[in-house]
Motif scaffolding. Structure first.
Motif, PDB file in Angstrom:
ATOM      1  N   ASN A 184       4.700  -2.175   8.146  1.00 22.41           N
ATOM      2  CA  ASN A 184       5.496  -0.948   8.335  1.00 22.41           C
ATOM      3  C   ASN A 184       5.420  -0.518   9.802  1.00 22.41           C
ATOM      4  N   LYS A 185       5.991  -1.336  10.685  1.00 18.15           N
ATOM      5  CA  LYS A 185       5.863  -1.086  12.117  1.00 18.15           C
ATOM      6  C   LYS A 185       6.581   0.179  12.564  1.00 18.15           C
ATOM      7  N   SER A 186       7.508   0.663  11.754  1.00 18.85           N
ATOM      8  CA  SER A 186       8.216   1.896  12.115  1.00 18.85           C
ATOM      9  C   SER A 186       7.267   3.091  12.167  1.00 18.85           C
ATOM     10  N   TYR A 187       6.127   2.984  11.466  1.00 23.57           N
ATOM     11  CA  TYR A 187       5.157   4.083  11.479  1.00 23.57           C
ATOM     12  C   TYR A 187       4.456   4.222  12.829  1.00 23.57           C
ATOM     13  N   LEU A 188       4.608   3.215  13.682  1.00 25.85           N
ATOM     14  CA  LEU A 188       4.005   3.284  15.011  1.00 25.85           C
ATOM     15  C   LEU A 188       4.828   4.139  15.972  1.00 25.85           C
ATOM     16  N   THR A 189       6.035   4.488  15.559  1.00 25.67           N
ATOM     17  CA  THR A 189       6.906   5.297  16.410  1.00 25.67           C
ATOM     18  C   THR A 189       6.603   6.777  16.210  1.00 25.67           C
ATOM     19  N   ASP A 202       2.634  -5.072  17.018  1.00 25.46           N
ATOM     20  CA  ASP A 202       3.892  -4.757  17.685  1.00 25.46           C
ATOM     21  C   ASP A 202       3.668  -4.678  19.201  1.00 25.46           C
ATOM     22  N   ASP A 203       3.892  -3.524  19.815  1.00 26.74           N
ATOM     23  CA  ASP A 203       3.719  -3.384  21.268  1.00 26.74           C
ATOM     24  C   ASP A 203       2.321  -2.911  21.642  1.00 26.74           C
ATOM     25  N   TYR A 204       1.393  -2.990  20.699  1.00 29.66           N
ATOM     26  CA  TYR A 204       0.033  -2.502  20.928  1.00 29.66           C
ATOM     27  C   TYR A 204      -0.988  -3.601  20.639  1.00 29.66           C
ATOM     28  N   ILE A 205      -2.208  -3.348  21.102  1.00 26.76           N
ATOM     29  CA  ILE A 205      -3.313  -4.250  20.813  1.00 26.76           C
ATOM     30  C   ILE A 205      -4.475  -3.443  20.261  1.00 26.76           C
ATOM     31  N   VAL A 206      -5.138  -3.971  19.234  1.00 26.64           N
ATOM     32  CA  VAL A 206      -6.282  -3.298  18.626  1.00 26.64           C
ATOM     33  C   VAL A 206      -7.464  -3.371  19.592  1.00 26.64           C
ATOM     34  N   ILE A 207      -8.128  -2.225  19.831  1.00 19.64           N
ATOM     35  CA  ILE A 207      -9.190  -2.209  20.841  1.00 19.64           C
ATOM     36  C   ILE A 207     -10.586  -2.075  20.237  1.00 19.64           C
ATOM     37  N   GLN A 208     -10.693  -2.102  18.914  1.00 17.38           N
ATOM     38  CA  GLN A 208     -12.001  -2.081  18.273  1.00 17.38           C
ATOM     39  C   GLN A 208     -12.268  -3.422  17.607  1.00 17.38           C
ATOM     40  N   PHE A 228      -5.676  -1.305   6.513  1.00 17.39           N
ATOM     41  CA  PHE A 228      -4.822  -0.392   7.266  1.00 17.39           C
ATOM     42  C   PHE A 228      -4.016  -1.164   8.309  1.00 17.39           C
ATOM     43  N   TYR A 229      -4.648  -2.129   8.954  1.00 14.61           N
ATOM     44  CA  TYR A 229      -3.953  -2.963   9.938  1.00 14.61           C
ATOM     45  C   TYR A 229      -2.798  -3.728   9.290  1.00 14.61           C
TER      46      TYR A 229
END
Length: 311
Positions: A234-239, A214-220, A227-228
């Motif tokens: 379920n992008k709503s869980y990022l809110t 979504d509006d983020y980037i994985v940094i690992q 989980f990813y």
């Protein structure tokens, strides 16, 4: 059956229904409170482990800043010998603690890159314009640790370096990513994925090829793919509309990862099984020796004999 008896039966049924309704509501409230407490405890565990990681990085930075070989080579402008010293120190840490996620960077007093343990690029690069933590340490001349944004977003612990005359000659920085934290929390039944807001990719250039969420980037580089994928569906869980979300037996929540000025520019997504008992957080003890049963039996027999004599 007379009317009075029918009324009594009806009244009895109504009372039972009302009692069952309130019992159901009460059990639901109790269950919800239990889930709330569980989530709070899990979040506290993650925060404590994150704090421990920061403290560990800061302790190493302070110890390295007192290393006389590091001080001398920095003061005498001898980067090759200094890097050799760093690599020996890091190799010993890796050998005896199995920690492989530690990197060290040393800067001159005007905040230019002097030595990096992991590469030789950008030597002489001035970091003053975008590394607020370094500027803070230069100005206060006191150790400092935070989640800080640079070409990467990770834990950065910085300590000033002084020569034998107590003159400030530069800084030493211990850098840790979240891989050890991820492994420790996984042992405790908690999965995490640290995410950086993608608008900071102009600064965090090392992540430009990492997967988006979504509006983020994985940094690992290493993260839980299941989980990813679950978060991708379920992008709503990022809110942060809710403190946590439930999905079957899963609980999903998050904590902010503030940068130098406490502004939240990243989050750490957290997932765990709500039915799992929290016993994993207790220390694990194992006895790997041999138990001499004959000796134990003999000791028990002697103990029984002494008890008979006493009686």
């Amino acid at each position: 059956m007379n009317k009075t008896y029918k009324k009594f039966i009806l009244l009895f049924v109504i009372v039972i229904i009302i009692l069952l309704y309130f019992l159901f509501k009460y059990n639901k409230i109790i269950h919800q409170n239990q889930i709330d407490i569980l989530v709070s405890n899990k979040v506290e565990i993650v925060q404590n482990e994150l704090t421990n990681q920061k403290n560990q990085a800061l302790s190493l930075a302070i110890l390295f800043s007192k290393n006389q070989n590091i001080i001398n080579n920095l003061e005498q402008n001898n980067p090759k010998e200094l890097k050799k010293e760093l690599l020996v120190l890091l190799d010993n840490i890796k050998k005896y603690t199995n920690q492989t996620n530690i990197q060290v960077q040393i800067h001159t007093k005007d905040l230019k890159v002097f030595v990096r343990s992991w590469e030789d690029k950008d030597i002489g690069l001035n970091l003053e314009n975008f590394r607020k933590g370094l500027v803070k340490v230069k100005n206060t001349q006191e150790p400092f640790v935070s989640n800080e944004l640079g070409k990467r977003f990770n834990i950065k612990a910085i300590s000033p370096v002084f020569n034998k005359n107590e003159e400030y000659i530069g800084t030493i920085e211990v850098i840790m990513d979240y891989s050890d934290l991820k492994n420790r929390l996984k042992y405790l039944g908690i999965e995490i994925i640290p995410l950086l807001e993608k608008k900071y990719l102009k600064i965090a250039q090392n992540y430009k090829d990492n997967p988006l969420l979504d509006d983020y980037i994985v940094i690992q580089e290493e993260y839980d793919k299941k989980f990813y994928d679950f978060l991708l569906e379920n992008k709503s869980y990022l809110t942060t509309n809710k403190f946590y979300y439930e999905n079957k037996n899963r609980i999903i929540t998050q904590i902010p990862l503030g940068s130098f000025d406490e502004e939240s520019i990243a989050i750490m997504m957290i997932c765990f099984d709500k039915n799992e008992q929290n016993f994993k957080y207790l220390p694990k003890y194992e006895y790997l020796g041999e138990i001499n049963t004959k000796s134990n039996l003999k000791n028990n027999e002697e103990k029984e004999k002494r008890e008979i004599i006493i009686k």
